[in-house]
Design a protein around this motif. Sequence first.
Motif, PDB file in Angstrom:
ATOM      1  N   THR A  37       0.846  -1.186   0.000  1.00 53.18           N
ATOM      2  CA  THR A  37       0.000   0.000   0.000  1.00 53.18           C
ATOM      3  C   THR A  37       0.884   1.241   0.000  1.00 53.18           C
ATOM      4  OG1 THR A  37      -1.751  -1.132   1.224  1.00 53.18           O
ATOM      5  CG2 THR A  37      -1.798   1.272   1.224  1.00 53.18           C
ATOM      6  N   ILE A  38       0.630   2.134  -0.930  1.00 51.47           N
ATOM      7  CA  ILE A  38       1.418   3.372  -1.061  1.00 51.47           C
ATOM      8  C   ILE A  38       0.489   4.556  -0.829  1.00 51.47           C
ATOM      9  CG2 ILE A  38       2.852   4.782  -2.584  1.00 51.47           C
ATOM     10  CD1 ILE A  38       3.458   2.206  -4.177  1.00 51.47           C
ATOM     11  N   ARG A  39       0.902   5.461   0.035  1.00 50.43           N
ATOM     12  CA  ARG A  39       0.147   6.698   0.281  1.00 50.43           C
ATOM     13  C   ARG A  39       0.864   7.835  -0.450  1.00 50.43           C
ATOM     14  NH1 ARG A  39      -3.190   8.675   4.764  1.00 50.43           N
ATOM     15  NH2 ARG A  39      -3.047  10.952   4.896  1.00 50.43           N
ATOM     16  N   THR A  40       0.129   8.544  -1.280  1.00 47.16           N
ATOM     17  CA  THR A  40       0.735   9.621  -2.079  1.00 47.16           C
ATOM     18  C   THR A  40       0.171  10.983  -1.671  1.00 47.16           C
ATOM     19  OG1 THR A  40      -0.911   9.699  -3.868  1.00 47.16           O
ATOM     20  CG2 THR A  40       0.795   7.992  -4.005  1.00 47.16           C
ATOM     21  N   ASP A  41       0.992  12.029  -1.898  1.00 44.39           N
ATOM     22  CA  ASP A  41       0.575  13.415  -1.665  1.00 44.39           C
ATOM     23  C   ASP A  41       0.887  14.227  -2.907  1.00 44.39           C
ATOM     24  OD1 ASP A  41      -0.241  14.019   1.327  1.00 44.39           O
ATOM     25  OD2 ASP A  41       1.387  12.544   1.403  1.00 44.39           O
ATOM     26  N   SER A  42      -0.023  15.128  -3.240  1.00 45.68           N
ATOM     27  CA  SER A  42       0.204  15.998  -4.385  1.00 45.68           C
ATOM     28  C   SER A  42      -0.686  17.231  -4.273  1.00 45.68           C
ATOM     29  CB  SER A  42      -0.099  15.257  -5.695  1.00 45.68           C
ATOM     30  OG  SER A  42      -0.013  16.140  -6.794  1.00 45.68           O
ATOM     31  N   ALA A  43      -0.200  18.349  -4.821  1.00 50.07           N
ATOM     32  CA  ALA A  43      -1.005  19.567  -4.870  1.00 50.07           C
ATOM     33  C   ALA A  43      -1.939  19.574  -6.076  1.00 50.07           C
ATOM     34  CB  ALA A  43      -0.093  20.797  -4.906  1.00 50.07           C
ATOM     35  N   VAL A  44      -1.688  18.674  -7.031  1.00 52.05           N
ATOM     36  CA  VAL A  44      -2.522  18.570  -8.219  1.00 52.05           C
ATOM     37  C   VAL A  44      -3.782  17.781  -7.878  1.00 52.05           C
ATOM     38  CG1 VAL A  44      -2.656  17.728 -10.601  1.00 52.05           C
ATOM     39  CG2 VAL A  44      -0.497  18.648  -9.700  1.00 52.05           C
ATOM     40  N   GLU A  45      -4.939  18.256  -8.347  1.00 49.50           N
ATOM     41  CA  GLU A  45      -6.192  17.567  -8.074  1.00 49.50           C
ATOM     42  C   GLU A  45      -6.130  16.124  -8.566  1.00 49.50           C
ATOM     43  OE1 GLU A  45     -11.010  18.090  -8.821  1.00 49.50           O
ATOM     44  OE2 GLU A  45      -9.590  19.637  -9.484  1.00 49.50           O
ATOM     45  N   LEU A  46      -6.562  15.216  -7.707  1.00 53.42           N
ATOM     46  CA  LEU A  46      -6.392  13.791  -7.980  1.00 53.42           C
ATOM     47  C   LEU A  46      -7.415  13.307  -9.000  1.00 53.42           C
ATOM     48  CD1 LEU A  46      -5.547  11.129  -5.331  1.00 53.42           C
ATOM     49  CD2 LEU A  46      -7.256  10.624  -7.049  1.00 53.42           C
ATOM     50  N   ASP A  47      -6.907  12.583 -10.004  1.00 54.44           N
ATOM     51  CA  ASP A  47      -7.755  11.941 -11.013  1.00 54.44           C
ATOM     52  C   ASP A  47      -7.477  10.438 -10.941  1.00 54.44           C
ATOM     53  OD1 ASP A  47      -8.978  10.883 -13.253  1.00 54.44           O
ATOM     54  OD2 ASP A  47      -8.486  12.577 -14.544  1.00 54.44           O
TER      55      ASP A  47
END
Length: 322
Positions: free
Chosen positions: A52-62
Amino acid sequence: MRLRLVPQETNWDFFSRPKLWLGISALLMVLALGSFLVQGLNYGIDFKGGTTIRTDSAVELDVAAYRAAIEPLGLGEVTVTEVFDPSFGADQHVSMIRIEAQDGEEAVTATVIANVQTALTTVAPDITFSSVESVGPKVSGELIQTAIIAVILAIGAVLIYIWLRFEWQFAVGAVAALVHDVLLTIGVFSELQIRFDLAIIAALLTIVGYSLNDTVVVFDRVRENLRRFKKKPLKEVLNLSINETLSRTMMTSVTTLIALIALFVLGGDSIRGFVFAMIWGVIVGTYSSVFVASAILLKLGVKRDWSKPDATTGNQFANVDA
């Protein structure tokens, strides 16, 4: 004007062919068991192991774009879900990515994780992996055992409760209905090869509770009518009790199904398996309360003189309100 799904007063004969309904149920259970033994279940990451990988981003998730970016890597089953939390900032978009265990590997390798991150940068250039957790085959095997024990203990608790609350004949009918519901649900997941994970175990336990609730409502009315109509044949008492509770049963089932169908259509891929199990469970649970539990009670017979409690028959707590 009150909404009614069935007429206020019905006099339907549910036991004109009890052997037919029990035979159909027995055949479906055999087919479900056969499908499970031949095809097995399409276990999810919870039971097969994976990462399981948890990701973070400022870009809206698609979610669809994430899946499309990872698919060329050929990693097998990959699920992507968006994580919502009130504490997240407006520019904080978090996802959980689950990748099944690769053949011959205890966990997804660092190289594979790096490839996943590289692929996702084409969708979200600033993406970071805040955590990476792996579930090995040993842990997943323990989860399978724990899940089986949970379902068995739930059904066993039902057996004891119904035995104390009513009589042993009622307990046998209720447990047979629960086994019928659980086995048919597992069978349809095996036949359609829908992903089977911990969420489905939660659905199975919920189905056990839902089906039991339906069955107890019918059995409570049966017990009341057995006291009122001591000379009436058991078949007539069962028919009367089911007809009297039919409006409540149908209203509960249909309103539950409306909510579940809405979730199935609009809820997204991450909960679709759970919701499908619940939809199927509500349908077979409603059916089994009438055509399995009550039919078995008719076959076994039941004590008719409830004015003389007998501690040896398991109804010593029959007058205790649950």
